[in-house]
Design an enzyme around this catalytic site. Structure first.
Site, PDB file in Angstrom:
ATOM      1  N   LYS A 192       0.874  -1.141   0.072  1.00 40.55           N
ATOM      2  CA  LYS A 192       0.013   0.236  -0.124  1.00 40.55           C
ATOM      3  C   LYS A 192       0.762   1.277  -0.014  1.00 40.55           C
ATOM      4  O   LYS A 192       1.817   1.278   0.707  1.00 40.55           O
ATOM      5  CB  LYS A 192      -0.885  -0.068   1.260  1.00 40.55           C
ATOM      6  CG  LYS A 192      -2.119  -0.896   1.125  1.00 40.55           C
ATOM      7  CD  LYS A 192      -3.044  -0.576   2.384  1.00 40.55           C
ATOM      8  CE  LYS A 192      -4.444  -1.475   2.203  1.00 40.55           C
ATOM      9  NZ  LYS A 192      -5.063  -1.179   3.169  1.00 40.55           N
TER      10      LYS A 192
ATOM     11  N   ARG B 281     -25.352  -5.191   6.935  1.00 39.99           N
ATOM     12  CA  ARG B 281     -25.241  -6.476   6.583  1.00 39.99           C
ATOM     13  C   ARG B 281     -25.498  -7.500   7.782  1.00 39.99           C
ATOM     14  O   ARG B 281     -25.315  -8.651   7.580  1.00 39.99           O
ATOM     15  CB  ARG B 281     -23.738  -6.396   6.252  1.00 39.99           C
ATOM     16  CG  ARG B 281     -23.359  -5.531   5.548  1.00 39.99           C
ATOM     17  CD  ARG B 281     -21.917  -5.394   5.088  1.00 39.99           C
ATOM     18  NE  ARG B 281     -21.498  -6.362   4.100  1.00 39.99           N
ATOM     19  CZ  ARG B 281     -20.348  -6.764   3.698  1.00 39.99           C
ATOM     20  NH1 ARG B 281     -19.297  -6.040   3.797  1.00 39.99           N
ATOM     21  NH2 ARG B 281     -20.152  -7.797   2.829  1.00 39.99           N
TER      22      ARG B 281
ATOM     23  N   GLU C 294     -19.363  -7.845   9.871  1.00 41.11           N
ATOM     24  CA  GLU C 294     -20.344  -7.248  10.622  1.00 41.11           C
ATOM     25  C   GLU C 294     -21.270  -8.423  11.127  1.00 41.11           C
ATOM     26  O   GLU C 294     -22.008  -8.267  12.487  1.00 41.11           O
ATOM     27  CB  GLU C 294     -21.431  -6.169  10.068  1.00 41.11           C
ATOM     28  CG  GLU C 294     -20.469  -5.057   9.604  1.00 41.11           C
ATOM     29  CD  GLU C 294     -19.641  -5.236   8.421  1.00 41.11           C
ATOM     30  OE1 GLU C 294     -18.774  -4.243   8.393  1.00 41.11           O
ATOM     31  OE2 GLU C 294     -19.571  -6.460   7.784  1.00 41.11           O
TER      32      GLU C 294
END
Length: 635
Positions: free
Chosen positions: A286, A397, A369
């Site tokens: 990243k 979700r 979640e």
């Protein structure tokens, strides 16, 4: 906006134009793409580190595959900036995340090269699988590629997709972009060599042919073939240190250097010819190419505009998120049963300090979640008091778990719902405008909507001390707004302000109270006296709210949520049952998806700022306003 587009990039006007470049030009194109991304994110804000990490991968994908005949499904989609630049959107790229400009995520409205409008995690494999099957049924030879990060593999949906996809008898390519930890550690040069060899269709064909030939030998052939397969599997397990992808039916290759263009192009070209599900594991970094992002990729994951030369300052958790984190720390000192749970959003939800101070009571469950809510149920059943900090859009979700694993069990689980309401530039996949409606259907839940930081703290404290059932405290992104002079906490489910005897009422909750109060003051100066009903607890509504409104002639409800199933509709039903005969106007979000724009600009467009409220009240007071039925409801 600065004009920094490089020579090669400026020549890419349409999808597949990259194929006109020579191989030797591709590294320079990668650098130009990085420059464009860094400069644009510095101007507009956005996701930086993740996009800088997939530049070579994106170039390789567009070099090998033909879009939109072939389809690339980006998981989450926050890493799709280079993809946008290579699919005919380079000239518009400076409008990224701006009102009326390009979305920060893949968007079907923008391009045929974006097969899905995305923004949530772990869904790419399932949607890519369905798309691949559809292509097969339609006789479409196009390839489908899902690009998913190792972080997204913490979500169960990714494994559901992998489990189903492994049975597919056609080409489906899943690229595992591993940019944080090694899921499969390679062992020396032999592992890399075997990865290259096994990626060749000729190897696969030869392997199958040898096994078939052995099976044809009389008596001992099948046993020999079985023995070869067992030896091969033992070697694979020892060399690759993982078999989960193979066991699910994928041909696994890697890990490869995700910044080596030549290798990526070679591997993708070979994988394209394999008529089986393929998983290619690559390692990327990243922030590659921008030193600040390389040194601190977490800070540069998603950020506001910044000075490119100086880098972004560490703002930390501010506003409501920061207030929530501070309150959690204070409550944890007093109550050793209090636990904090997050789904890979430690920093965003303001829980970094809690993690540092109460490490054994902090739980980051990954991008999961559903699991988070059920995990909280287990904590609660064991006597703990779990607080699940989650963005409104991601709570969607876990709806089944809220009902089955929380409400049905009569357990105390506290939801700290961050980013409730309009969120701004992240756009339609991230607006927190559904929770107030769908939480109405969860039996027994109590939902609070604070306007100010001390109200948030007060609400959270009440939830911790309350009875055993579900609670939610929902609060917006950013900082608290206008606070009336002398405003004090009431601790009650609702409050009435202004001209309390007036027959004209404004009703609202959350941060809109600040705008509503200012609107009430402005209306009073023009001779229109109103009372303002502030809902502190929005589910269930206190019966006293109906008593305060039933004799009014005009009631205008402002809600930063979808209208269908929302608080305004619920109150309207309660008033109707009580015999309310006045005019009831709801100013909510009528369209289910709200596009990206600055947060307050969006509220202005929706008529949910001070001026919009003033206009709405004046219109509601007109004797026969077009669009209102005889009973006074918006049609």
């Amino acid at each position: 906006m600065r004009d920094t587009m490089g020579t090669l990039l400026s020549g890419i006007k349409a999808p597949n134009d990259i194929k006109n470049l020579a191989d030797s030009q591709l590294p320079e194109l990668c650098e130009e793409i990085r420059e464009q991304i860094i400069n644009t994110v510095a101007d507009n804000g956005g996701h930086l580190a993740s996009n800088l990490g997939v530049v070579e991968l994106t170039v390789a994908l567009h070099r090998v595959f033909t879009l939109p005949e072939d389809s690339i499904v980006w998981d989450v989609g926050h890493q799709s900036y280079a993809h946008k630049l290579l699919t005919g959107r380079a000239e518009e790229f400076s409008t990224l995340r701006c009102e009326g400009g390009l979305s920060g995520f893949p968007s079907r409205e923008e391009s045929d090269c974006d097969p899905f409008t995305t923004g949530h995690s772990s869904a790419s494999i399932s949607s890519a699988l369905g798309l691949s099957v559809a292509k097969s049924l339609a006789g479409d030879p196009g390839h489908v590629i899902a690009v998913i990060g190792d972080g997204a593999l913490t979500g169960g949906l990714a494994y559901e997709g992998l489990n189903n996809a492994g049975r597919l008898n056609r080409n489906l390519i899943v690229i595992l972009n591993d940019n944080a930890m090694s899921i499969s550690r390679n062992v020396g040069s032999m592992a890399r060599y075997l990865s290259y060899v096994r990626a060749k269709p000729g190897y696969l064909n030869a392997k199958d042919s040898i096994e078939a030939a052995l099976c044809r030998l009389p008596k001992i052939g099948e046993a020999m073939a079985s023995g070869v397969r067992r030896v091969k599997n033992v070697i694979k397990k020892n060399i690759f240190n993982t078999t989960i992808f193979q066991d699910m039916g994928f041909n696994y290759y890697g890990p490869f250097d995700g910044h080596d263009l030549r290798t990526l192009i070679s591997v993708l070209t070979m994988a394209r010819e394999i008529d089986k599900p393929v998983l290619i594991h690559i390692r990327t970094y990243k922030g590659r190419g921008y030193k600040y992002a390389e040194n601190d990729p977490s800070m540069y994951h998603g950020l506001s505009a910044f000075d490119r030369e100086k880098g972004a300052g560490d703002a930390g958790a501010q506003g409501f998120s920061g207030a929530f984190g501070e309150t959690m720390c204070a409550l944890a000192v007093e109550n050793d049963r209090l636990c904090a749970v997050t789904a890979a959003m430690e920093t965003g939800t303001g829980l970094t300090s809690f993690k540092e101070k109460f490490r054994n009571r902090f739980f980051d469950v990954g991008i999961a979640e559903e699991h988070a809510v059920t995990f909280c149920a287990g904590l609660a059943r064991g006597g703990m008091i779990p607080v699940f900090a989650v963005y409104s859009t991601f709570l969607q979700r876990a709806y089944d778990q809220l009902i089955h694993d929380g409400a049905l069990q009569h357990l105390k689980i506290i939801l700290a719902i961050d980013r409730a309401g309009i969120v701004g530039e992240d756009g339609q996949t991230h607006q927190g405008i559904f929770d107030a409606a769908f939480l109405h259907t969860v039996p027994g839940i109590h939902v609070y909507a604070p306007t100010y930081y001390d109200e948030l703290s007060d609400n959270l404290s009440d939830c911790v001390e309350g009875d055993a059932h579900l609670y939610a405290v929902r609060y917006p992104r950013g900082k608290a707004l206008f606070r009336p002079e002398g405003y004090k906490l009431s601790g009650k489910p609702f409050g009435v302000y202004g001209a309390v005897e007036s027959h004209t009422a404004i009703v609202t909750y959350g941060r809109l109270f600040s705008f509503a109060y200012e609107a009430m003051l402005a209306l009073a100066k023009t001779g229109v006296k109103c009372k303002l009903v502030k809902l502190n607890r929005i589910i269930p509504l206190d019966p006293g709210v109906v008593s305060a409104l039933k004799d009014c002639k005009t009631v205008v409800f402002f809600e930063e949520s979808i209208r269908t199933g929302g608080v305004a509709e619920n109150l309207g039903s309660m008033l109707s049952e009580a015999g309310f005969a006045g005019r009831y106007v709801m100013r909510c979000i009528e369209e289910g998806f709200v596009k990206h724009a600055p947060m307050f600009r969006t509220l202005e467009h929706l008529g949910l700022d001070k001026d919009g409220m003033i206009r709405a009240v004046h219109e509601a007071l007109q004797p026969r306003l077009r669009g209102i039925s005889e009973k006074g409801m918006w049609t």
